[in-house]
Motif scaffolding. Sequence first.
Motif, PDB file in Angstrom:
ATOM      1  N   THR A  91       0.512  -0.922  -0.164  1.00 10.15           N
ATOM      2  CA  THR A  91      -0.125  -0.061  -0.292  1.00 10.15           C
ATOM      3  C   THR A  91       0.619   1.403   0.471  1.00 10.15           C
ATOM      4  O   THR A  91       0.542   2.230  -0.383  1.00 10.15           O
ATOM      5  CB  THR A  91      -0.519   0.065   1.286  1.00 10.15           C
ATOM      6  OG1 THR A  91      -1.851  -1.326   1.521  1.00 10.15           O
ATOM      7  CG2 THR A  91      -2.097   1.427   1.543  1.00 10.15           C
ATOM      8  N   LYS A 102       1.027   4.112  -2.692  1.00  8.73           N
ATOM      9  CA  LYS A 102       0.424   5.686  -2.468  1.00  8.73           C
ATOM     10  C   LYS A 102       1.851   6.409  -2.721  1.00  8.73           C
ATOM     11  O   LYS A 102       1.848   7.247  -3.403  1.00  8.73           O
ATOM     12  CB  LYS A 102       0.402   6.045  -1.168  1.00  8.73           C
ATOM     13  CG  LYS A 102      -1.045   4.330  -0.706  1.00  8.73           C
ATOM     14  CD  LYS A 102      -1.081   5.045   0.424  1.00  8.73           C
ATOM     15  CE  LYS A 102      -3.275   4.772   1.517  1.00  8.73           C
ATOM     16  NZ  LYS A 102      -3.118   4.741   2.869  1.00  8.73           N
ATOM     17  N   GLN A 120     -11.763   3.243   9.004  1.00 10.36           N
ATOM     18  CA  GLN A 120     -10.745   3.172   8.607  1.00 10.36           C
ATOM     19  C   GLN A 120     -10.882   3.035   7.238  1.00 10.36           C
ATOM     20  O   GLN A 120     -10.261   3.085   5.935  1.00 10.36           O
ATOM     21  CB  GLN A 120      -9.957   2.257   9.637  1.00 10.36           C
ATOM     22  CG  GLN A 120      -8.168   1.992   9.133  1.00 10.36           C
ATOM     23  CD  GLN A 120      -7.401   1.223   9.941  1.00 10.36           C
ATOM     24  OE1 GLN A 120      -7.836   0.942  10.805  1.00 10.36           O
ATOM     25  NE2 GLN A 120      -6.292   1.179   8.667  1.00 10.36           N
ATOM     26  N   GLU A 121     -12.503   1.760   6.421  1.00 11.33           N
ATOM     27  CA  GLU A 121     -12.604   1.089   5.068  1.00 11.33           C
ATOM     28  C   GLU A 121     -13.162   1.729   4.890  1.00 11.33           C
ATOM     29  O   GLU A 121     -12.507   1.907   3.504  1.00 11.33           O
ATOM     30  CB  GLU A 121     -13.333  -0.040   5.860  1.00 11.33           C
ATOM     31  CG  GLU A 121     -12.814  -1.395   6.220  1.00 11.33           C
ATOM     32  CD  GLU A 121     -13.478  -2.427   6.130  1.00 11.33           C
ATOM     33  OE1 GLU A 121     -12.904  -3.244   7.701  1.00 11.33           O
ATOM     34  OE2 GLU A 121     -14.418  -2.624   4.992  1.00 11.33           O
ATOM     35  N   GLU A 140     -10.124   4.585   3.310  1.00 13.33           N
ATOM     36  CA  GLU A 140      -8.970   4.111   2.249  1.00 13.33           C
ATOM     37  C   GLU A 140      -9.414   3.950   0.768  1.00 13.33           C
ATOM     38  O   GLU A 140      -9.155   3.426   0.113  1.00 13.33           O
ATOM     39  CB  GLU A 140      -9.159   1.952   2.747  1.00 13.33           C
ATOM     40  CG  GLU A 140      -7.868   2.664   4.371  1.00 13.33           C
ATOM     41  CD  GLU A 140      -6.992   2.606   3.718  1.00 13.33           C
ATOM     42  OE1 GLU A 140      -5.306   3.519   4.623  1.00 13.33           O
ATOM     43  OE2 GLU A 140      -6.572   2.116   2.827  1.00 13.33           O
ATOM     44  N   TYR A 155      -5.054  10.083  10.355  1.00 10.30           N
ATOM     45  CA  TYR A 155      -5.151   9.763   8.853  1.00 10.30           C
ATOM     46  C   TYR A 155      -5.512  11.164   8.838  1.00 10.30           C
ATOM     47  O   TYR A 155      -4.851  11.568   7.470  1.00 10.30           O
ATOM     48  CB  TYR A 155      -6.532   9.274   7.906  1.00 10.30           C
ATOM     49  CG  TYR A 155      -6.874   7.784   7.949  1.00 10.30           C
ATOM     50  CD1 TYR A 155      -6.232   7.172   6.638  1.00 10.30           C
ATOM     51  CD2 TYR A 155      -7.112   7.343   9.156  1.00 10.30           C
ATOM     52  CE1 TYR A 155      -5.856   5.928   6.129  1.00 10.30           C
ATOM     53  CE2 TYR A 155      -6.945   5.928   8.473  1.00 10.30           C
ATOM     54  CZ  TYR A 155      -6.837   5.276   7.204  1.00 10.30           C
ATOM     55  OH  TYR A 155      -6.568   4.089   7.318  1.00 10.30           O
TER      56      TYR A 155
END
Length: 817
Positions: free
Chosen positions: A406, A410, A483-484, A487, A517
Amino acid sequence: MRILIDHGCGDNLGDIAMLEGAVSRLHRRDRSITLCVRDRPGLRTRLWEWDGITPVKLDIPNTPENAPRLQAPYLWRYQERYRVLWQNSCYALLNRLIDPCRIRMVNGHAGVSLGEFCGNYDALYITGGGYLAEPFVDELWQKCCLVCAFAAQGKPVILTGQQLGPLGSGWARALLGRGLRKVTFVGLREPTDSLTFCKEAGLPPDRYGVMGDDSFGLEPADSVEVETFLARYHLNPGRFLAVNVRIADYASSHQHYVRHLAELVSSLARRYELPALVVPIALNRDDSDIVSGYKLKQAVEGDVLQVLDEPRLSPRLAKGVLGKAYAAIGVSYHFCTFALTEGVPALCLFDGKYYLQKARGLAGFWENDRLSLHLRECDTATAVEKATALFDDTQFRDVLRARATTAIEKWKRTFDQVIQHSLFGARERSSVCQTAQARRLYHPVNEAIQGQQHGVSKLGEIMRNTPLVSVVIIFLNRGNFIQEAIESVLAQTYENWELLLIDDGSTDCSTAIAKTYRERYPHKIRYLEHAAHQNRGMSASRNLGIAQAAGELLAFLDADDLWLRDKLEKQVFIMERYPDVGLLANPALYFYQDGARKAQEMTLSPGRLSRGAWAPKMLESDDNAACPSTVLMRKDLAVRLGGFEESFRGSFEDQLMWFKVTLGSCIYFDPNCRILYRIHAGGCCTTTPAEQQLEARVRLYAWLTSYLRDGRHGSRLSRSLCLMARSKLCESLVPLASVNARGTNGRSAPSTLLPLRRGLKLARTHFRTLGYMFAVLVVIGAFSSRAAFALSRRIFRLASAAYASVETHDHSLFRRI
């Protein structure tokens, strides 16, 4: 187009990996540009073999070299103090009394000013190096001079892979802060001290962000090549420990821990029955990791430790070797980064402020405090215990591999989105710039001709020709899902977005997750909350997001839902194609805890719908109302309509907004599912009692009737929809009155339900000639729900027929009712 690339590389494989990773990404993007890379003494790189890469000398005088020496007797002892005073004075006066463009360069560019030198290039890109720190004051001065000179000529300046600090001197902090405020974008490699410095320096939030190390762009050597290389040292993949130690002038304290490190390596080698290999990163002649590795080898008992002493060792090969280790332990930041990006757990040892920031940043980026270990704070037994706890954690290894994939993706996405668009945007800007001679000083163009200033400062300007989408996520105690959701936004193929996390008074871990985040992506994510952390409901929270949104398009995402990767890309394309469409809606794909999925059954005609055409469909069936997570709408329309109605804090608050939208604008219905709507026990629809949903439905129809009464949405449209809303209100009042009169299951009615007297008043107010009939119907419903339901269905059918007759101006049926 010519881009000047500065760096901090010499013979450090980590710095070279950052340089080659970033330059290869730039080179792959556009082969027609010329990349002028600074050539440093001892630079071990293969960049010169690539087409379009040109070495260039860059010699800026250091501040101490300009200081006159004290030759007077008895004053020579103050020479160092005077040098520091001179240096700090230069820091304070740069870009004030000292014009960076007038600084005279030395050596190969003697007699040429820095401004004239910068005039030969269209942009400046600085990658990694770790030189913006107190131990490297001369490099700090040179880079700030270079940044200020390019910024003075209106050219973009990009920095990536940066560690800012440690900076103990206030003069140095002020100098670096002034320089960074002039850059286009600063990409940080760690989310701790460097991020704090940017905030304290007052950088705009859209000009900096955590993107990771630039070595993420460099692929490791081929697996076959690495295994062949290891065979020369009689090592098998996954069956050796990687070690790194460094004793240098800026890390002199490490020499006191050689015996301690030797005992640690010996203990780990015995525990796992594995040999150890010193993998060097710094290859400078006098104090390289190889020299330090041999000192460690002398202190280690037995013959378990080997030193990787290869003159042709490259960053790709070092990265590949570390990827084949069972575990890694060392003091080098890039030694640990190479291992972690290959999914190998690495323990970073540190001592002193410089390495403290590196270790803390490493643990912060990879989100695990066990990755750093202070040499001074633990004995050998404690260090072995902490190391084995990390290395034996199989769950952490699985998480690390996913996190590494990830992080690399990113970095590439951020690099392509921000860095490359900013740099290559200079090509268009320089094409409009009129200069006296080619490759002369870059003069700013008038804003009326150019349309914007030359320094790109916002993501909306970086992402040319694409609208900025403001994504609003409201949440209340959604720590297990948020969080999901975040993302799924980060994974979007459409990259020009900002994310606003609106906290509606959460008391669980969701607040901490949202702030994490925000800290990790400050240039993309903002965290907002109501005054005093209040809970004000979904409508007020969405209105807060609308008010703070910077984009021209708004997208809403509930904290327990997920977006598919192409959601924004597909929707923005449609909205750009239909400029008169104010809102785009999709059906949701319901997914349940057992894995089952079901598409929402919306009976709308695909394509563009005229004003008001959506309203009858929503009145006919709740399935025709869009889930907030599916829509994309224009911000100016949301502001013009007054946003969501904050008096509605429960169910149907979104439907009320969609009624306002369809009555004020055209909409577009796309029949393809773009989101996953989570069905779970804690959902809003699941946890709201049926009686409260019934009351909310009555309030929705009553509000809609009042909203349509003034006829400002078109006489025929208002009258027909108003009659339909009244009939739906009647249908909802009957069961509500029954519940209010007798309560649920024969018990007393809850105090939150609509009182019977209020229901009668609603009937008389909204139905006029039919008011008393509906009032009687409400009373009947209080004592005999079966008879009331039968009568209400008959009246509803007559009212629906009356609604249809309004379209033909036949009011006779309406009068007969």
